[in-house]
Design a protein around this motif. Structure first.
Motif, PDB file in Angstrom:
ATOM      1  N   LEU A 113       0.837  -1.191   0.000  1.00  0.00           N
ATOM      2  CA  LEU A 113       0.000   0.000   0.000  1.00  0.00           C
ATOM      3  C   LEU A 113       0.875   1.247   0.000  1.00  0.00           C
ATOM      4  CD1 LEU A 113      -2.835  -0.994   2.474  1.00  0.00           C
ATOM      5  CD2 LEU A 113      -2.990  -0.850   0.015  1.00  0.00           C
ATOM      6  N   ALA A 114       1.761   1.327  -0.982  1.00  0.00           N
ATOM      7  CA  ALA A 114       2.795   2.360  -1.011  1.00  0.00           C
ATOM      8  C   ALA A 114       2.275   3.778  -0.880  1.00  0.00           C
ATOM      9  CB  ALA A 114       3.622   2.225  -2.283  1.00  0.00           C
ATOM     10  N   PRO A 115       1.213   4.200  -1.623  1.00  0.00           N
ATOM     11  CA  PRO A 115       0.784   5.574  -1.508  1.00  0.00           C
ATOM     12  C   PRO A 115       0.314   5.931  -0.117  1.00  0.00           C
ATOM     13  CG  PRO A 115      -0.800   4.287  -2.752  1.00  0.00           C
ATOM     14  CD  PRO A 115       0.407   3.429  -2.557  1.00  0.00           C
ATOM     15  N   LEU A 116      -0.222   4.962   0.624  1.00  0.00           N
ATOM     16  CA  LEU A 116      -0.602   5.237   2.004  1.00  0.00           C
ATOM     17  C   LEU A 116       0.635   5.283   2.889  1.00  0.00           C
ATOM     18  CD1 LEU A 116      -3.804   3.048   2.401  1.00  0.00           C
ATOM     19  CD2 LEU A 116      -3.590   5.440   1.733  1.00  0.00           C
ATOM     20  N   ARG A 117       1.634   4.484   2.565  1.00  0.00           N
ATOM     21  CA  ARG A 117       2.859   4.493   3.357  1.00  0.00           C
ATOM     22  C   ARG A 117       3.634   5.794   3.188  1.00  0.00           C
ATOM     23  NH1 ARG A 117       4.172  -0.356   5.655  1.00  0.00           N
ATOM     24  NH2 ARG A 117       3.069  -2.190   4.869  1.00  0.00           N
ATOM     25  N   LEU A 118       3.353   6.548   2.108  1.00  0.00           N
ATOM     26  CA  LEU A 118       3.958   7.859   1.964  1.00  0.00           C
ATOM     27  C   LEU A 118       3.584   8.749   3.131  1.00  0.00           C
ATOM     28  CD1 LEU A 118       3.226   8.538  -1.823  1.00  0.00           C
ATOM     29  CD2 LEU A 118       5.368   7.714  -0.834  1.00  0.00           C
ATOM     30  N   LEU A 119       2.461   8.438   3.783  1.00  0.00           N
ATOM     31  CA  LEU A 119       1.958   9.245   4.892  1.00  0.00           C
ATOM     32  C   LEU A 119       2.332   8.648   6.236  1.00  0.00           C
ATOM     33  CD1 LEU A 119      -1.607   9.810   3.418  1.00  0.00           C
ATOM     34  CD2 LEU A 119       0.361  11.326   3.227  1.00  0.00           C
ATOM     35  N   ARG A 120       3.357   7.773   6.243  1.00  0.00           N
ATOM     36  CA  ARG A 120       3.759   7.116   7.478  1.00  0.00           C
ATOM     37  C   ARG A 120       4.129   8.122   8.557  1.00  0.00           C
ATOM     38  NH1 ARG A 120       5.734   2.172   8.751  1.00  0.00           N
ATOM     39  NH2 ARG A 120       5.850   1.571   6.545  1.00  0.00           N
ATOM     40  N   GLU A 121       4.869   9.159   8.172  1.00  0.00           N
ATOM     41  CA  GLU A 121       5.294  10.161   9.152  1.00  0.00           C
ATOM     42  C   GLU A 121       5.444  11.500   8.455  1.00  0.00           C
ATOM     43  OE1 GLU A 121      10.066   9.159   8.846  1.00  0.00           O
ATOM     44  OE2 GLU A 121       8.947   8.586  10.618  1.00  0.00           O
ATOM     45  N   HIS A 172      12.566  10.677  16.019  1.00  0.00           N
ATOM     46  CA  HIS A 172      11.962   9.360  16.217  1.00  0.00           C
ATOM     47  C   HIS A 172      12.642   8.623  17.355  1.00  0.00           C
ATOM     48  CE1 HIS A 172      11.087   5.101  15.456  1.00  0.00           C
ATOM     49  NE2 HIS A 172       9.934   5.577  14.978  1.00  0.00           N
ATOM     50  N   SER A 173      13.949   8.690  17.428  1.00  0.00           N
ATOM     51  CA  SER A 173      14.660   7.989  18.496  1.00  0.00           C
ATOM     52  C   SER A 173      14.393   8.622  19.841  1.00  0.00           C
ATOM     53  CB  SER A 173      16.169   7.976  18.189  1.00  0.00           C
ATOM     54  OG  SER A 173      16.671   9.302  18.113  1.00  0.00           O
ATOM     55  N   ASN A 174      14.314   9.971  19.873  1.00  0.00           N
ATOM     56  CA  ASN A 174      14.014  10.646  21.137  1.00  0.00           C
ATOM     57  C   ASN A 174      12.612  10.296  21.610  1.00  0.00           C
ATOM     58  OD1 ASN A 174      16.486  11.900  21.159  1.00  0.00           O
ATOM     59  ND2 ASN A 174      15.755  13.775  20.118  1.00  0.00           N
ATOM     60  N   ALA A 175      11.676  10.177  20.667  1.00  0.00           N
ATOM     61  CA  ALA A 175      10.309   9.822  21.040  1.00  0.00           C
ATOM     62  C   ALA A 175      10.262   8.423  21.612  1.00  0.00           C
ATOM     63  CB  ALA A 175       9.392   9.921  19.818  1.00  0.00           C
ATOM     64  N   THR A 176      11.052   7.529  21.045  1.00  0.00           N
ATOM     65  CA  THR A 176      11.055   6.156  21.509  1.00  0.00           C
ATOM     66  C   THR A 176      11.532   6.065  22.944  1.00  0.00           C
ATOM     67  OG1 THR A 176      11.497   5.385  19.281  1.00  0.00           O
ATOM     68  CG2 THR A 176      11.971   3.862  21.056  1.00  0.00           C
ATOM     69  N   VAL A 177      12.537   6.889  23.260  1.00  0.00           N
ATOM     70  CA  VAL A 177      13.070   6.852  24.616  1.00  0.00           C
ATOM     71  C   VAL A 177      12.179   7.618  25.571  1.00  0.00           C
ATOM     72  CG1 VAL A 177      15.023   7.521  26.048  1.00  0.00           C
ATOM     73  CG2 VAL A 177      15.427   6.587  23.773  1.00  0.00           C
ATOM     74  N   GLY A 178      11.709   8.803  25.106  1.00  0.00           N
ATOM     75  CA  GLY A 178      11.013   9.677  26.027  1.00  0.00           C
ATOM     76  C   GLY A 178       9.582   9.324  26.280  1.00  0.00           C
ATOM     77  N   ALA A 179       8.942   8.591  25.402  1.00  0.00           N
ATOM     78  CA  ALA A 179       7.504   8.362  25.546  1.00  0.00           C
ATOM     79  C   ALA A 179       7.165   6.967  26.007  1.00  0.00           C
ATOM     80  CB  ALA A 179       6.803   8.670  24.232  1.00  0.00           C
ATOM     81  N   GLY A 180       8.120   6.245  26.441  1.00  0.00           N
ATOM     82  CA  GLY A 180       7.753   4.984  27.051  1.00  0.00           C
ATOM     83  C   GLY A 180       8.368   3.763  26.441  1.00  0.00           C
ATOM     84  N   GLY A 181       9.394   3.937  25.605  1.00  0.00           N
ATOM     85  CA  GLY A 181      10.188   2.805  25.136  1.00  0.00           C
ATOM     86  C   GLY A 181       9.400   1.732  24.436  1.00  0.00           C
ATOM     87  N   GLY A 182       8.990   0.696  25.191  1.00  0.00           N
ATOM     88  CA  GLY A 182       8.438  -0.526  24.623  1.00  0.00           C
ATOM     89  C   GLY A 182       7.274  -0.315  23.688  1.00  0.00           C
ATOM     90  N   ASN A 240       5.889  16.079  18.072  1.00  0.00           N
ATOM     91  CA  ASN A 240       5.622  15.714  19.461  1.00  0.00           C
ATOM     92  C   ASN A 240       5.991  14.248  19.699  1.00  0.00           C
ATOM     93  OD1 ASN A 240       3.625  14.490  21.593  1.00  0.00           O
ATOM     94  ND2 ASN A 240       3.701  16.693  22.015  1.00  0.00           N
ATOM     95  N   PRO A 241       6.701  13.937  20.800  1.00  0.00           N
ATOM     96  CA  PRO A 241       7.142  12.549  21.043  1.00  0.00           C
ATOM     97  C   PRO A 241       5.998  11.539  21.075  1.00  0.00           C
ATOM     98  CG  PRO A 241       8.299  14.054  22.504  1.00  0.00           C
ATOM     99  CD  PRO A 241       7.250  14.868  21.812  1.00  0.00           C
ATOM    100  N   PHE A 242       4.890  11.889  21.693  1.00  0.00           N
ATOM    101  CA  PHE A 242       3.780  10.947  21.784  1.00  0.00           C
ATOM    102  C   PHE A 242       3.116  10.749  20.417  1.00  0.00           C
ATOM    103  CE2 PHE A 242       4.278  12.297  26.166  1.00  0.00           C
ATOM    104  CZ  PHE A 242       4.210  11.090  26.840  1.00  0.00           C
ATOM    105  N   CYS A 243       3.052  11.808  19.626  1.00  0.00           N
ATOM    106  CA  CYS A 243       2.510  11.674  18.278  1.00  0.00           C
ATOM    107  C   CYS A 243       3.418  10.785  17.432  1.00  0.00           C
ATOM    108  CB  CYS A 243       2.371  13.041  17.619  1.00  0.00           C
ATOM    109  SG  CYS A 243       1.132  14.114  18.391  1.00  0.00           S
ATOM    110  N   THR A 244       4.728  10.967  17.596  1.00  0.00           N
ATOM    111  CA  THR A 244       5.682  10.136  16.855  1.00  0.00           C
ATOM    112  C   THR A 244       5.545   8.672  17.231  1.00  0.00           C
ATOM    113  OG1 THR A 244       7.208  12.014  16.893  1.00  0.00           O
ATOM    114  CG2 THR A 244       8.106   9.888  16.233  1.00  0.00           C
ATOM    115  N   CYS A 245       5.233   8.404  18.498  1.00  0.00           N
ATOM    116  CA  CYS A 245       4.979   7.025  18.926  1.00  0.00           C
ATOM    117  C   CYS A 245       3.759   6.466  18.203  1.00  0.00           C
ATOM    118  CB  CYS A 245       4.752   6.968  20.438  1.00  0.00           C
ATOM    119  SG  CYS A 245       6.263   6.791  21.382  1.00  0.00           S
TER     120      CYS A 245
END
Length: 314
Positions: free
Chosen positions: A4-12, A21-31, A267-272
């Motif tokens: 579904l490539a055209p939808l994946r264009l909207l991934r982020e 992305h890495s800061n969001a992963t660490v700051g918003a709860g890791g797992g 926003n970190p939570f949005c990135t999550c």
């Protein structure tokens, strides 16, 4: 592999960086920010199921002349839209597999052209599927509230114009989406389109349910005990919940994802939330699997014809 490539264009968001992305992963709860690793086999399996289901619906409607009416033509168009979602997804997966394994050698310009064609097909089928859900809701509303005038309101000519307009608008809007998918204006138009469809279906189906409930109350007021009223109201409430619930669950997360891209891209939570994009795509494909169960297979006439198609009783 791209699915579904055209939808994946909207991934982020386009301005989302790897660092964010890495800061969001660490700051918003890791797992829970790691997202879901959904195998391509699941996309393939759901696509095949959807393809078979919707192909049977189209075959049954074409076979039975009693189903040659605007209502079933709209259901047929919905099935074709969902079927095209599956076909284009499967075609893209096959195309990518052949390229990755060296079984298909093409010039980069031709590959880009083929990718654009497949992207347009996927996007237009998704938009048309969403549109025909709204068209079916309007058609049912006219059937209930203007029953005596239905055939003069929803003529075959108007039905054909409606179907052609939906397909044309879906193709044009899909081409614009692919060309300007990084534009917030395009994303806002997509969000507005979804909200319009949601409100339209919500208002129409609730109004239809209210009328049916009032009608049953009028009948049951002359009966004791009013068991028919309670049973009918419960059945209507269940049907309404299924219609709107499936629509919101299957489409809501993806469009909420678009809202977050526009409102809080860094926003970190949005990135999550963005990391669960594959799950949102699975829900959209699930909608193509569920649509025939809600809009087609509930018809006794269509189920009878479907049995004839399956058993080759032509």
């Amino acid at each position: 592999m791209s699915t579904l490539a055209p939808l994946r264009l909207l991934r982020e968001p386009s301005n989302a960086s790897e660092g964010n992305h890495s800061n969001a992963t660490v700051g918003a709860g890791g797992g829970w920010c790691q997202g879901l690793d959904i195998p391509n086999e699941l996309f393939l399996a759901l696509g095949l199921v959807s393809l078979v289901e919707n192909l049977l619906v189209v075959a049954a409607i074409l076979k039975n002349r009693n189903l040659h009416s605007p209502t079933y033509y709209f259901i047929c168009c919905l099935a074709v839209s969902d079927m095209l979602v599956s076909i284009s997804n499967l075609a893209e997966m096959l195309f990518m597999l052949l390229l990755e394994h060296g079984l298909l050698v093409m010039r980069p310009s031709i590959v880009r052209h083929m990718d654009s064609v497949i992207d347009t097909l996927i996007c237009s089928s998704v938009v048309s599927s969403l549109s025909f859900l709204g068209v079916i809701a309007v058609d049912r509303y006219i059937t209930i509230f203007y029953a005596l005038r239905y055939h003069s309101i929803m003529t075959l000519q108007r039905a054909v114009v409606t179907m052609a307009s939906v397909w044309l608008a879906s193709t044009v809007s899909s081409a614009v989406l692919i060309a300007y998918y990084r534009s917030n204006t395009v994303l806002l138009c997509l969000i507005g389109f979804f909200l319009f469809m949601l409100v339209l279906m919500l208002v129409l189906y609730i109004h239809m349910f209210a009328l049916a409930r009032h009608h049953l109350h009028s009948i049951s007021s002359q009966q004791k005990p009013p068991t028919a009223h309670r049973g009918g109201s419960l059945k209507g409430a269940v049907t309404l919940t299924i219609l709107l619930g499936v629509f919101f669950i299957c489409w809501g997360p993806f469009f909420f994802h678009l809202i977050l891209i526009v409102t809080c891209p860094t926003n970190p939570f949005c990135t999550c939330f963005f990391s669960y994009f594959n799950l949102f795509l699975i829900l959209i494909i699930c909608n193509s699997v569920i649509d025939p169960l809600i809009y087609a297979f509930r018809s006794q006439e269509l189920r009878r014809t479907l049995r004839e198609v399956v058993t080759c009783s032509w």
